[in-house]
Design a protein around this motif. Structure first.
Motif, mmCIF file in Angstrom:
data_model
loop_
_atom_site.group_PDB
_atom_site.id
_atom_site.type_symbol
_atom_site.label_atom_id
_atom_site.label_comp_id
_atom_site.label_asym_id
_atom_site.label_seq_id
_atom_site.Cartn_x
_atom_site.Cartn_y
_atom_site.Cartn_z
ATOM 1 N N PHE A 90 0.831 -1.195 0.000
ATOM 2 C CA PHE A 90 0.000 0.000 0.000
ATOM 3 C C PHE A 90 0.871 1.252 0.000
ATOM 4 N N ARG A 91 0.452 2.259 -0.749
ATOM 5 C CA ARG A 91 1.186 3.529 -0.818
ATOM 6 C C ARG A 91 0.573 4.615 0.050
ATOM 7 N N HIS A 92 -0.747 4.588 0.190
ATOM 8 C CA HIS A 92 -1.433 5.713 0.818
ATOM 9 C C HIS A 92 -2.157 5.354 2.117
ATOM 10 N N ILE A 93 -2.123 4.102 2.498
ATOM 11 C CA ILE A 93 -2.677 3.697 3.785
ATOM 12 C C ILE A 93 -1.681 2.791 4.489
ATOM 13 N N LEU A 94 -1.862 2.668 5.793
ATOM 14 C CA LEU A 94 -1.155 1.652 6.575
ATOM 15 C C LEU A 94 -2.188 0.610 6.979
ATOM 16 N N TYR A 95 -1.799 -0.660 6.934
ATOM 17 C CA TYR A 95 -2.720 -1.736 7.271
ATOM 18 C C TYR A 95 -1.982 -2.758 8.124
ATOM 19 N N VAL A 96 -2.398 -2.867 9.379
ATOM 20 C CA VAL A 96 -1.733 -3.751 10.337
ATOM 21 C C VAL A 96 -2.789 -4.583 11.054
ATOM 22 N N GLY A 117 -3.511 -9.048 17.302
ATOM 23 C CA GLY A 117 -4.352 -9.270 18.465
ATOM 24 C C GLY A 117 -5.844 -9.210 18.188
ATOM 25 N N GLY A 118 -6.231 -9.638 17.000
ATOM 26 C CA GLY A 118 -7.645 -9.633 16.651
ATOM 27 C C GLY A 118 -8.164 -8.308 16.137
ATOM 28 N N VAL A 119 -7.281 -7.295 16.037
ATOM 29 C CA VAL A 119 -7.685 -5.955 15.598
ATOM 30 C C VAL A 119 -6.949 -5.602 14.309
ATOM 31 N N ALA A 120 -7.699 -5.191 13.299
ATOM 32 C CA ALA A 120 -7.109 -4.640 12.081
ATOM 33 C C ALA A 120 -7.132 -3.120 12.191
ATOM 34 N N ARG A 121 -6.016 -2.491 11.883
ATOM 35 C CA ARG A 121 -5.921 -1.033 11.951
ATOM 36 C C ARG A 121 -5.615 -0.488 10.562
ATOM 37 N N VAL A 122 -6.510 0.344 10.083
ATOM 38 C CA VAL A 122 -6.356 0.978 8.772
ATOM 39 C C VAL A 122 -6.142 2.471 9.007
ATOM 40 N N THR A 123 -5.069 3.001 8.435
ATOM 41 C CA THR A 123 -4.688 4.395 8.676
ATOM 42 C C THR A 123 -4.622 5.166 7.369
ATOM 43 N N LEU A 174 -8.141 1.304 0.333
ATOM 44 C CA LEU A 174 -9.083 1.127 1.439
ATOM 45 C C LEU A 174 -10.057 -0.001 1.148
ATOM 46 N N ARG A 175 -10.587 -0.027 -0.062
ATOM 47 C CA ARG A 175 -11.520 -1.095 -0.435
ATOM 48 C C ARG A 175 -10.858 -2.461 -0.290
ATOM 49 N N GLN A 176 -9.621 -2.573 -0.713
ATOM 50 C CA GLN A 176 -8.901 -3.842 -0.608
ATOM 51 C C GLN A 176 -8.676 -4.234 0.851
ATOM 52 N N ALA A 177 -8.286 -3.277 1.685
ATOM 53 C CA ALA A 177 -8.048 -3.565 3.101
ATOM 54 C C ALA A 177 -9.336 -3.960 3.806
ATOM 55 N N PHE A 178 -10.444 -3.266 3.521
ATOM 56 C CA PHE A 178 -11.723 -3.598 4.156
ATOM 57 C C PHE A 178 -12.169 -5.003 3.772
ATOM 58 N N ARG A 179 -11.975 -5.370 2.525
ATOM 59 C CA ARG A 179 -12.356 -6.714 2.094
ATOM 60 C C ARG A 179 -11.495 -7.771 2.774
ATOM 61 N N ASP A 180 -10.207 -7.478 2.920
ATOM 62 C CA ASP A 180 -9.321 -8.423 3.597
ATOM 63 C C ASP A 180 -9.746 -8.601 5.054
ATOM 64 N N THR A 181 -10.076 -7.506 5.725
ATOM 65 C CA THR A 181 -10.551 -7.588 7.108
ATOM 66 C C THR A 181 -11.809 -8.429 7.217
ATOM 67 N N ALA A 182 -12.720 -8.239 6.291
ATOM 68 C CA ALA A 182 -13.978 -8.985 6.322
ATOM 69 C C ALA A 182 -13.750 -10.485 6.208
ATOM 70 N N TRP A 183 -12.764 -10.872 5.424
ATOM 71 C CA TRP A 183 -12.536 -12.299 5.146
ATOM 72 C C TRP A 183 -11.600 -12.960 6.148
ATOM 73 N N ASP A 184 -10.905 -12.192 6.962
ATOM 74 C CA ASP A 184 -9.922 -12.757 7.891
ATOM 75 C C ASP A 184 -10.611 -13.111 9.208
ATOM 76 N N ASP A 185 -10.779 -14.398 9.476
ATOM 77 C CA ASP A 185 -11.479 -14.848 10.682
ATOM 78 C C ASP A 185 -10.695 -14.564 11.956
ATOM 79 N N ALA A 186 -9.412 -14.247 11.830
ATOM 80 C CA ALA A 186 -8.612 -13.914 13.006
ATOM 81 C C ALA A 186 -8.843 -12.481 13.466
ATOM 82 N N VAL A 187 -9.523 -11.690 12.651
ATOM 83 C CA VAL A 187 -9.795 -10.289 12.978
ATOM 84 C C VAL A 187 -11.227 -10.155 13.467
ATOM 85 N N GLY A 188 -11.392 -9.472 14.608
ATOM 86 C CA GLY A 188 -12.723 -9.273 15.162
ATOM 87 C C GLY A 188 -13.192 -7.839 15.182
#
Length: 236
Positions: free
Chosen positions: A1-7, A10-16, A34-48
């Motif tokens: 990613f060039r314009h966002i940070l995505y980490v 501990g079960g939390v995805a942080r998009v900056t 952002l669209r790509q990160a949100f979709r990844d969060t939705a599909w990752d069962d380790a993220v709550g």
């Protein structure tokens, strides 16, 4: 990613939003990220839980990049219709992420930045920040979420005040009006967000997902009835 940070940790995805030199305004490429990160969060069962925030301490997000508008979309307005489609997809991905979302409001929240705040489920705001819609003073209409969701969240009269007068709403008033859930000093922002995330993670995820779906009813109704018209009008 060039314009966002995505980490994810501990079960939390942080998009900056990570364009601090441009007050974390979003351009076309950032919306795609952002669209790509949100979709990844939705599909990752380790993220709550997802936390959405801005880089630095000046701004959460100040909406669309006016330089990009001037250089590209005012010269090729037919391209803006495509841009608004991407904006809509990005918001749909965030709103339908299936997990609670927390806006960490670390600074100025303006224009489309507030629409991202409104799209999140909960919000924690630093006490030096403010929220502001600016559409009617810059030749636009805040129909990418603000006109739809502010009446639901703060009531009709307050929504009109925010949208029509375009004045900054200080943090204390944001809390009083229900624009945010908590206001804290800068030193306590991360601990407040972390505490909220822990409470959200301590719930049954499937029950949380369906509760969110039900709670989204009025926001979804207002959005889906109007966003297509907004896309066409703003493009024109």
């Amino acid at each position: 990613f060039r314009h966002i940070l995505y980490v994810k940790e501990g079960g939390v995805a942080r998009v900056t939003f990570n364009r601090p030199a441009a007050l974390n305004s979003y351009n076309t490429e950032m919306l795609e990220e952002l669209r790509q990160a949100f979709r990844d969060t939705a599909w990752d069962d380790a993220v709550g839980v997802l936390v959405l925030t801005g880089s630095g301490d000046r701004a959460f997000c100040t909406g669309g990049d006016v330089k990009e508008y001037a250089d590209l979309y005012t010269k090729q307005p037919h391209e803006y219709w495509k841009y608004m489609g991407l904006f809509q997809e990005c918001h749909d991905a965030l709103r339908n992420i299936g997990k609670p979302t927390v806006a960490r409001l670390n600074g100025i929240v303006a224009g489309g930045g507030n629409e991202f705040n409104l799209a999140c489920d909960l919000a924690v705001m630093v006490d030096h920040a403010s929220i502001r819609q600016v559409g009617t003073m810059v030749g636009s209409v805040a129909a990418g979420g603000a006109t739809q969701w502010l009446p639901i969240m703060v009531g009709d009269r307050r929504a009109r005040e925010i949208l029509w007068l375009c004045e900054p709403i200080p943090a204390a008033k944001c809390l009083e009006w229900g624009l945010v859930n908590q206001v804290v000093p800068a030193a306590g922002l991360d601990s407040a967000v972390d505490a909220l995330c822990r409470k959200l993670l301590d719930k049954f995820p499937e029950c949380m997902r369906y509760t969110k779906q039900q709670t989204n009813f009025w926001k979804d109704l207002a959005w889906n009835q109007t966003i297509g018209h907004a896309r066409e009008w703003l493009s024109l």
